[in-house]
Scaffold this motif. Structure first.
Motif, short mmCIF file in Angstrom:
data_model
loop_
_atom_site.label_atom_id
_atom_site.label_comp_id
_atom_site.label_asym_id
_atom_site.label_seq_id
_atom_site.Cartn_x
_atom_site.Cartn_y
_atom_site.Cartn_z
N LYS A 35 -10.41 60.00 16.05
CA LYS A 35 -9.51 60.64 15.10
C LYS A 35 -8.87 59.58 14.21
O LYS A 35 -8.28 58.62 14.71
CB LYS A 35 -8.42 61.43 15.83
N ALA A 36 -8.99 59.78 12.90
CA ALA A 36 -8.43 58.82 11.96
C ALA A 36 -6.92 58.71 12.13
O ALA A 36 -6.23 59.69 12.41
CB ALA A 36 -8.75 59.25 10.53
N GLU A 37 -6.41 57.49 11.98
CA GLU A 37 -4.97 57.26 12.07
C GLU A 37 -4.35 57.24 10.68
O GLU A 37 -5.00 56.88 9.70
CB GLU A 37 -4.69 55.93 12.78
N ARG A 38 -3.09 57.63 10.62
CA ARG A 38 -2.31 57.58 9.39
C ARG A 38 -0.97 56.91 9.70
O ARG A 38 -0.24 57.39 10.57
CB ARG A 38 -2.07 58.99 8.83
N PRO A 39 -0.64 55.81 9.02
CA PRO A 39 0.65 55.16 9.29
C PRO A 39 1.80 55.98 8.71
O PRO A 39 1.65 56.65 7.69
CB PRO A 39 0.51 53.82 8.57
N HIS A 69 -2.22 60.75 14.29
CA HIS A 69 -3.66 61.00 14.23
C HIS A 69 -3.96 62.25 13.41
O HIS A 69 -3.25 63.25 13.50
CB HIS A 69 -4.24 61.16 15.64
N ASP A 70 -5.00 62.15 12.61
CA ASP A 70 -5.51 63.31 11.88
C ASP A 70 -6.33 64.13 12.87
O ASP A 70 -7.41 63.71 13.30
CB ASP A 70 -6.39 62.82 10.71
N MET A 71 -5.82 65.30 13.25
CA MET A 71 -6.44 66.06 14.31
C MET A 71 -7.48 67.07 13.81
O MET A 71 -7.90 67.96 14.57
CB MET A 71 -5.37 66.79 15.14
N SER A 72 -7.90 66.97 12.57
CA SER A 72 -8.96 67.85 12.10
C SER A 72 -10.27 67.55 12.84
O SER A 72 -10.52 66.41 13.25
CB SER A 72 -9.17 67.68 10.59
N GLY A 203 -18.42 64.26 16.02
CA GLY A 203 -18.45 62.99 15.31
C GLY A 203 -17.05 62.56 14.89
O GLY A 203 -16.09 63.33 14.96
N SER A 204 -16.92 61.34 14.45
CA SER A 204 -15.64 60.84 13.94
C SER A 204 -15.23 61.66 12.71
O SER A 204 -16.07 62.07 11.92
CB SER A 204 -15.78 59.37 13.55
N ASN A 205 -13.93 61.91 12.56
CA ASN A 205 -13.47 62.64 11.37
C ASN A 205 -13.02 61.70 10.25
O ASN A 205 -12.39 62.14 9.29
CB ASN A 205 -12.35 63.62 11.73
N VAL A 206 -13.35 60.42 10.39
CA VAL A 206 -13.03 59.45 9.34
C VAL A 206 -13.89 59.74 8.11
O VAL A 206 -15.11 59.91 8.22
CB VAL A 206 -13.27 58.01 9.82
#
Length: 247
Positions: A35-39, A69-72, A203-206
Protein backbone atom coordinates in the motif's frame (compact mmCIF):
# COMPACT_ATOMS: atom_id res chain seq x y z
CA UNK A 1 20.82 31.42 11.97
CA UNK A 2 17.74 33.70 11.92
CA UNK A 3 14.11 32.63 11.53
CA UNK A 4 14.24 32.59 7.74
CA UNK A 5 17.06 30.04 7.87
CA UNK A 6 15.17 27.81 10.29
CA UNK A 7 12.00 28.02 8.17
CA UNK A 8 13.89 27.05 5.02
CA UNK A 9 15.59 24.22 6.90
CA UNK A 10 12.24 22.80 8.08
CA UNK A 11 11.00 23.08 4.48
CA UNK A 12 14.01 21.14 3.20
CA UNK A 13 13.55 18.44 5.82
CA UNK A 14 9.89 18.04 4.83
CA UNK A 15 10.89 17.71 1.18
CA UNK A 16 13.47 15.08 2.08
CA UNK A 17 10.82 13.14 3.99
CA UNK A 18 8.47 13.35 0.99
CA UNK A 19 11.23 12.11 -1.32
CA UNK A 20 12.01 9.18 1.00
CA UNK A 21 8.34 8.14 0.92
CA UNK A 22 8.13 8.48 -2.88
CA UNK A 23 11.34 6.46 -3.30
CA UNK A 24 9.98 3.71 -1.03
CA UNK A 25 6.72 3.63 -3.00
CA UNK A 26 8.59 3.33 -6.29
CA UNK A 27 10.79 0.56 -4.88
CA UNK A 28 7.63 -1.41 -4.03
CA UNK A 29 5.91 -0.91 -7.37
CA UNK A 30 5.86 -4.68 -7.91
CA UNK A 31 5.51 -5.80 -4.28
CA UNK A 32 2.37 -7.89 -3.83
CA UNK A 33 -0.14 -6.31 -1.46
CA UNK A 34 1.92 -3.17 -0.91
CA UNK A 35 0.00 0.00 0.00
CA UNK A 36 1.43 3.35 -1.07
CA UNK A 37 2.40 5.70 1.75
CA UNK A 38 1.48 9.37 1.98
CA UNK A 39 3.36 11.69 4.36
CA UNK A 40 1.33 13.96 6.63
CA UNK A 41 2.74 17.27 7.84
CA UNK A 42 1.53 19.70 10.48
CA UNK A 43 2.16 23.41 10.79
CA UNK A 44 3.92 24.61 13.92
CA UNK A 45 3.56 28.32 14.64
CA UNK A 46 6.05 29.96 16.97
CA UNK A 47 4.86 33.22 18.51
CA UNK A 48 7.31 35.83 19.73
CA UNK A 49 6.48 38.46 22.38
CA UNK A 50 7.99 41.25 20.32
CA UNK A 51 9.18 41.95 16.79
CA UNK A 52 10.07 44.87 14.55
CA UNK A 53 6.66 44.51 12.87
CA UNK A 54 3.54 42.71 14.08
CA UNK A 55 3.53 40.33 11.13
CA UNK A 56 6.94 39.01 12.22
CA UNK A 57 5.70 37.87 15.63
CA UNK A 58 4.52 34.54 14.18
CA UNK A 59 6.85 32.13 12.39
CA UNK A 60 5.46 29.03 10.68
CA UNK A 61 7.47 25.80 10.52
CA UNK A 62 6.78 22.41 8.91
CA UNK A 63 6.61 19.37 11.19
CA UNK A 64 6.72 15.75 10.02
CA UNK A 65 3.62 14.26 11.68
CA UNK A 66 3.33 10.73 10.32
CA UNK A 67 2.73 8.66 7.18
CA UNK A 68 -0.61 7.11 6.26
CA UNK A 69 -1.38 4.33 3.81
CA UNK A 70 -3.47 4.58 0.67
CA UNK A 71 -5.89 1.73 1.31
CA UNK A 72 -7.36 1.53 -2.20
CA UNK A 73 -7.25 -1.99 -3.68
CA UNK A 74 -4.49 -3.02 -6.03
CA UNK A 75 -5.20 -4.94 -9.24
CA UNK A 76 -5.96 -8.67 -9.13
CA UNK A 77 -3.02 -10.73 -10.41
CA UNK A 78 -3.87 -14.34 -11.36
CA UNK A 79 -1.24 -16.85 -10.20
CA UNK A 80 -2.73 -20.19 -11.19
CA UNK A 81 -2.58 -21.34 -7.55
CA UNK A 82 -6.15 -21.92 -6.26
CA UNK A 83 -4.94 -21.27 -2.69
CA UNK A 84 -3.67 -17.76 -3.37
CA UNK A 85 -6.15 -15.10 -2.27
CA UNK A 86 -6.77 -11.38 -2.63
CA UNK A 87 -8.65 -9.49 0.08
CA UNK A 88 -11.33 -7.36 -1.52
CA UNK A 89 -11.77 -4.26 0.61
CA UNK A 90 -10.04 -3.52 3.91
CA UNK A 91 -8.29 -6.08 6.07
CA UNK A 92 -5.13 -8.14 6.55
CA UNK A 93 -4.27 -11.81 6.90
CA UNK A 94 -2.78 -12.71 10.26
CA UNK A 95 0.53 -14.58 10.32
CA UNK A 96 2.51 -16.05 13.19
CA UNK A 97 6.03 -14.72 13.70
CA UNK A 98 8.91 -16.90 15.00
CA UNK A 99 8.59 -15.30 18.44
CA UNK A 100 4.89 -16.15 18.62
CA UNK A 101 3.60 -12.63 17.94
CA UNK A 102 1.08 -11.90 15.21
CA UNK A 103 1.85 -9.77 12.16
CA UNK A 104 -0.44 -8.76 9.30
CA UNK A 105 -0.07 -8.84 5.53
CA UNK A 106 -2.02 -8.19 2.32
CA UNK A 107 0.19 -10.58 0.33
CA UNK A 108 -2.11 -13.56 -0.18
CA UNK A 109 0.35 -16.22 -1.31
CA UNK A 110 -0.72 -19.44 0.45
CA UNK A 111 1.34 -22.63 0.65
CA UNK A 112 1.07 -25.88 2.59
CA UNK A 113 4.09 -26.69 4.76
CA UNK A 114 5.38 -30.23 5.20
CA UNK A 115 3.64 -30.41 8.58
CA UNK A 116 0.30 -29.46 6.96
CA UNK A 117 0.14 -25.85 8.18
CA UNK A 118 -1.04 -23.17 5.76
CA UNK A 119 1.68 -20.54 5.50
CA UNK A 120 3.21 -17.72 3.47
CA UNK A 121 6.11 -18.43 1.07
CA UNK A 122 8.44 -17.31 3.89
CA UNK A 123 7.12 -20.05 6.14
CA UNK A 124 5.02 -17.84 8.41
CA UNK A 125 1.91 -19.83 9.44
CA UNK A 126 -1.42 -18.24 8.58
CA UNK A 127 -3.88 -17.87 11.46
CA UNK A 128 -7.58 -18.53 11.91
CA UNK A 129 -10.22 -16.55 13.83
CA UNK A 130 -8.92 -17.83 17.16
CA UNK A 131 -5.32 -16.94 16.35
CA UNK A 132 -4.38 -20.58 15.78
CA UNK A 133 -2.61 -22.23 12.87
CA UNK A 134 -4.70 -23.92 10.17
CA UNK A 135 -3.54 -27.50 9.71
CA UNK A 136 -4.57 -29.75 6.83
CA UNK A 137 -4.38 -33.56 7.06
CA UNK A 138 -1.87 -34.95 4.50
CA UNK A 139 -4.51 -37.02 2.72
CA UNK A 140 -6.60 -33.90 2.08
CA UNK A 141 -3.89 -31.47 0.95
CA UNK A 142 -4.56 -32.16 -2.75
CA UNK A 143 -8.24 -31.18 -2.42
CA UNK A 144 -7.80 -27.75 -0.89
CA UNK A 145 -9.65 -24.62 -1.91
CA UNK A 146 -10.50 -21.32 -0.22
CA UNK A 147 -14.03 -19.91 -0.28
CA UNK A 148 -14.96 -16.23 -0.50
CA UNK A 149 -15.65 -16.08 3.25
CA UNK A 150 -12.17 -17.40 4.03
CA UNK A 151 -13.23 -20.99 4.73
CA UNK A 152 -10.48 -23.48 3.90
CA UNK A 153 -12.14 -26.43 2.21
CA UNK A 154 -10.73 -29.94 1.85
CA UNK A 155 -13.22 -31.36 -0.57
CA UNK A 156 -16.56 -30.92 1.22
CA UNK A 157 -14.98 -30.54 4.68
CA UNK A 158 -14.14 -27.21 6.32
CA UNK A 159 -10.73 -27.47 8.03
CA UNK A 160 -10.48 -23.84 9.13
CA UNK A 161 -11.11 -20.23 8.14
CA UNK A 162 -8.53 -17.60 7.30
CA UNK A 163 -8.88 -14.63 9.63
CA UNK A 164 -9.14 -11.20 8.02
CA UNK A 165 -8.41 -8.43 10.52
CA UNK A 166 -9.36 -4.79 10.04
CA UNK A 167 -8.07 -1.73 11.88
CA UNK A 168 -10.30 1.28 12.42
CA UNK A 169 -7.17 3.40 12.82
CA UNK A 170 -4.50 2.49 10.26
CA UNK A 171 -1.90 4.43 12.28
CA UNK A 172 -1.91 1.43 14.63
CA UNK A 173 -0.01 -0.46 11.90
CA UNK A 174 3.77 -0.25 11.66
CA UNK A 175 5.66 -1.67 8.63
CA UNK A 176 8.14 -4.39 9.63
CA UNK A 177 10.07 -4.33 6.35
CA UNK A 178 9.11 -7.83 5.13
CA UNK A 179 5.73 -6.92 3.62
CA UNK A 180 4.08 -7.44 7.00
CA UNK A 181 2.87 -5.00 9.63
CA UNK A 182 2.90 -5.02 13.40
CA UNK A 183 -0.45 -3.88 14.68
CA UNK A 184 -2.78 -3.55 17.65
CA UNK A 185 -6.49 -3.03 18.30
CA UNK A 186 -7.58 -4.98 15.23
CA UNK A 187 -10.96 -6.65 14.75
CA UNK A 188 -11.44 -10.02 13.01
CA UNK A 189 -14.19 -9.91 10.40
CA UNK A 190 -17.00 -12.41 10.53
CA UNK A 191 -17.61 -14.82 7.68
CA UNK A 192 -20.41 -12.63 6.30
CA UNK A 193 -18.07 -9.62 6.17
CA UNK A 194 -15.06 -11.37 4.65
CA UNK A 195 -14.53 -11.13 0.90
CA UNK A 196 -11.67 -13.13 -0.61
CA UNK A 197 -10.96 -13.80 -4.27
CA UNK A 198 -8.99 -16.97 -4.87
CA UNK A 199 -6.65 -17.90 -7.69
CA UNK A 200 -4.48 -14.80 -7.49
CA UNK A 201 -3.07 -12.03 -5.32
CA UNK A 202 -3.39 -8.27 -4.98
CA UNK A 203 -0.80 -6.20 -6.80
CA UNK A 204 0.76 -3.05 -5.39
CA UNK A 205 -1.52 0.00 -5.59
CA UNK A 206 1.43 2.30 -6.29
CA UNK A 207 0.83 4.38 -9.44
CA UNK A 208 4.13 4.95 -11.22
CA UNK A 209 2.97 8.09 -13.06
CA UNK A 210 1.70 9.69 -9.86
CA UNK A 211 4.90 8.94 -7.97
CA UNK A 212 7.06 10.21 -10.83
CA UNK A 213 5.04 13.44 -10.88
CA UNK A 214 5.48 13.77 -7.11
CA UNK A 215 9.21 13.30 -7.50
CA UNK A 216 9.45 16.07 -10.10
CA UNK A 217 7.40 18.43 -7.90
CA UNK A 218 9.64 17.71 -4.92
CA UNK A 219 12.80 18.36 -6.95
CA UNK A 220 11.41 21.68 -8.20
CA UNK A 221 10.35 22.70 -4.68
CA UNK A 222 13.80 21.79 -3.37
CA UNK A 223 15.46 23.90 -6.06
CA UNK A 224 13.17 26.80 -5.17
CA UNK A 225 14.24 26.42 -1.54
CA UNK A 226 17.90 26.50 -2.53
CA UNK A 227 17.32 29.66 -4.57
CA UNK A 228 15.58 31.30 -1.61
CA UNK A 229 18.42 30.30 0.72
CA UNK A 230 20.96 31.84 -1.67
CA UNK A 231 18.84 35.02 -1.94
CA UNK A 232 18.61 35.35 1.83
CA UNK A 233 22.35 34.80 2.14
CA UNK A 234 23.04 37.45 -0.49
CA UNK A 235 20.70 39.87 1.29
CA UNK A 236 22.55 39.35 4.58
CA UNK A 237 25.85 39.87 2.84
CA UNK A 238 24.70 43.20 1.37
CA UNK A 239 23.31 44.30 4.74
CA UNK A 240 26.59 43.53 6.52
CA UNK A 241 28.53 45.31 3.80
CA UNK A 242 26.39 48.45 4.13
CA UNK A 243 26.60 48.41 7.91
CA UNK A 244 30.38 48.13 7.62
CA UNK A 245 30.50 51.21 5.43
CA UNK A 246 28.36 53.19 7.90
CA UNK A 247 30.70 52.19 10.72
Amino acid sequence: MDNSGFVLLSHSQALRRRMDVVANNMANLSTVGFKAERPVFHEFVERADSALVDDAKETSFVLDFRAIHDMSDGAFQPTGNPLDVMIEGPGYLGVELPNGDTAYTRAGFVHVLENGDLATPGGQPLLDEAGQRINVPPEQSAQLSIAADGSVMAGEDVVGRLAVTVFDDETNLTPRGDNTYAGALGRVLGAEETKLRSGGVEGSNVQAIRETTNMIEIQRAYQTGINMTESVGEMRKRAIDRLGRVG
